[in-house]
Write an enzyme that holds these catalytic residues in place. Structure first.
Site, short mmCIF file in Angstrom:
data_model
loop_
_atom_site.label_atom_id
_atom_site.label_comp_id
_atom_site.label_asym_id
_atom_site.label_seq_id
_atom_site.Cartn_x
_atom_site.Cartn_y
_atom_site.Cartn_z
N ASP A 58 7.43 6.17 2.62
CA ASP A 58 7.88 5.43 1.44
C ASP A 58 9.27 4.78 1.56
O ASP A 58 10.20 5.42 2.05
CB ASP A 58 8.01 6.37 0.22
CG ASP A 58 6.86 7.33 0.09
OD1 ASP A 58 5.87 7.22 0.80
OD2 ASP A 58 6.99 8.23 -0.78
N GLU A 240 2.24 9.54 -7.74
CA GLU A 240 3.45 9.64 -6.93
C GLU A 240 4.33 8.39 -7.15
O GLU A 240 3.84 7.35 -7.60
CB GLU A 240 3.10 9.74 -5.44
CG GLU A 240 2.30 10.99 -5.09
CD GLU A 240 2.04 11.16 -3.59
OE1 GLU A 240 2.22 12.28 -3.09
OE2 GLU A 240 1.64 10.17 -2.94
#
Ligand code: FRU
Length: 528
Positions: A58, A240
């Site tokens: 990420d 998420e």
């Protein structure tokens, strides 16, 4: 060390690869992926961000400060597969060219450093700096693997760190964690922002299959405000990396709040993807406009994307970047030395489409500076049925942008699109079915897919085209990003052709299609 000298040394001393992140990796044997120059490995993106070496997932801590866009990212410096997470770090002055900086945050006794965000604390609410030298403050999830193994539920907690030197060095807060786990296994990925209305900080964070919103006057003391999402949106996996930000509806004075929520698995084309909601937010509670499930990108390879904070008001853009992979196969994609890249940074806009807010994405305008002056080609008024080869050799296809402007036939039968092909007849097909009213990216026969039985396949996205259809396609060494009709629909897909695609074909199954114009641009590489 200057880049040319480093490239030379990389080639000369084939034993060890030294990255500017201060990590050393034993270089793989040439068979595994020879380094023939800086960022020249097979499948290495030429105009996307990727770490010099090892694992990335990420994007984290996206913040603009004093002329620099910061990009932190989930990073494991010791392997090309996921491991104890650090925050890698790079900066850019134009969102396109990136400078690698040393690792910003290392794991410590409280745990690995999972995803989070960063802000500029302009009025020094945290007390970490001064109003003259405002601190950059990062908030992230501490993930404690020992606690997790012990069966405890409270292994994810939120910690903070600050920097007083433009993000070059970071000090973790001595009283971490600042937000303790209330007893929920999935409790992570805080995205922090200043709320002008309440004059407080907010975080939105992922809590199993929903999000929680907290507020704080000083980034150190957090109060629970509300929960959102348990019975709305897509729920095929855990939630998420949320984000929450205001955005004007184009051409109006109306401001909506946009919530991004990544979900894994449960995306529209299997595995990881990012959904969004539009609505109202008063600093306490988010009220959605409707219950519709929306996806920011319908492709399989755009995950955990969030937006930059602190972009100056004079610029006013909301800029997004995602991780260009999917947890279904991220760990086994056939790259060596490094693993994973980001999407191209994208500008987000809200438009009113028949009373619904639609979030559009376009490559940031700075991307146009990479268009090569010499490698450019325009085709006008091409009518075709069947398959028609329009380009080979003239443009470096694997490093290009293509803009197509179609007029669809009135009979509207079957499908049309683009095929990228190589000498082995491997082909990536990007098409629109006028019958099924959907876009698709078919990578079933597009090359290397044996590394995972989850990789090959067709991704589809419902879309109602008008008479005219515009497609903007970015092709890099192992990815394509498709933006339809000014970003109303986006699909991002990895692709690993055994050999580079060298042919471009247009196809129309059914009646003839008019390609009004097509522009092809070679795109300059960003790594030297
Ligand atoms: C999303 C994610 C986050 C977590 C991080 C760990 O891809 O699973 O929820 O913080 O990756 O690397």
């Amino acid at each position: 060390m200057n880049k040319q000298l480093r490239n030379f040394l990389l080639i000369l001393f084939s034993g060890i690869l030294i990255s500017s992140c201060g990590t050393r990796e034993k270089k793989k044997s040439p068979k595994e992926g020879a380094v023939s120059g800086y960022y020249q490995e097979k499948y290495r993106p030429q105009f996307h961000f990727s770490p010099e070496a090892n694992w990335m997932n990420d994007p984290n801590g996206l913040v603009y400060f004093e002329g620099e866009y910061h990009l932190f990212y989930q990073y494991y410096p010791d392997s090309t597969i996921w491991g104890p997470m650090h925050w890698g770090h790079a900066v850019s002055t134009d969102l396109i060219h990136w400078k690698h900086l040393p690792i910003a945050l290392y794991p410590d006794s409280l745990g690995y450093i999972f995803s989070g965000s960063a802000v500029v604390d302009a009025t020094n609410t945290s007390g970490f700096g001064s109003t003259k030298n405002p601190p950059m403050v990062a908030i992230f999830t501490y993930h404690n693997p020992e606690l997790e193994k012990s069966g405890s539920n409270v292994f994810q907690n939120q910690g903070i760190a600050f920097s007083l030197d433009k993000g070059r060095t970071w000090t973790k807060y001595s009283a971490n964690p600042v937000l303790k786990n209330p007893g929920i296994r999935d409790f992570r990925d805080p995205k922090m922002f200043w709320n002008e209305k309440t004059k407080k900080w907010n975080i939105i964070m992922a809590v199993y299959d929903r999000v929680h919103i907290y507020s704080s006057p000083n980034i150190k003391d957090w109060t629970f405000e509300s929960e959102f999402g348990s019975s709305i949106g897509a729920h095929g996996g855990v939630w998420e990396c949320p984000d929450l930000f205001p955005l004007k509806v184009e051409g109006t004075d109306i401001t909506k709040w946009v919530m991004l929520v990544s979900i894994n698995p449960g995306g529209p084309n299997s595995g990881s993807a990012t959904q969004y909601f539009t609505g109202e937010f008063d600093g306490h509670k988010f009220i959605p406009d409707n219950t519709k499930v929306n996806w920011i990108d319908w492709g399989r390879d755009d995950y955990a994307g969030v937006t930059w904070s602190n972009i100056p008001g004079t610029d006013g853009r909301r800029i997004f970047i995602g991780w260009m992979s999917n947890w279904k196969y991220a760990a086994v994609v056939p790259t060596t030395v490094w693993r994973s890249a980001t999407t191209i940074p994208r500008e987000l806009s809200l438009i009113d489409e028949n009373g619904h807010c639609l979030l559009t994405s376009k490559p940031v305008k700075e991307f146009a500076n990479l268009m090569s002056r010499s490698d450019t080609l325009t085709i006008k008024s091409l009518r075709f049925t069947g398959e028609k080869e329009v380009l080979s050799d003239r443009i470096p296809l694997m490093q290009s942008q293509m803009l197509f402007d179609f007029k669809l036939s009135d009979t509207r039968d079957d499908s049309l699109g683009i095929i990228l092909e190589n000498s082995l007849k491997e082909r990536l097909i990007i098409g629109y079915s006028t019958i099924q009213k959907l876009f698709y990216i078919d990578r079933r026969a597009a090359g290397n897919s044996g590394f995972s039985n989850k990789f090959a396949g067709i991704s589809t996205a419902p879309y109602l085209a008008g008479t005219y259809l515009k497609m903007n396609l970015l092709v890099d060494a192992s990815s394509v990003e498709l933006f339809v009709d000014d970003g109303r629909l986006v699909m991002t897909s990895l692709v690993f052709p055994t050999e580079k695609f060298t042919k471009l074909k247009m196809f129309s199954k059914g009646s003839d299609i008019l390609l009004k114009t097509a522009e092809f641009h070679g795109i300059e590489k960003i790594w030297f």
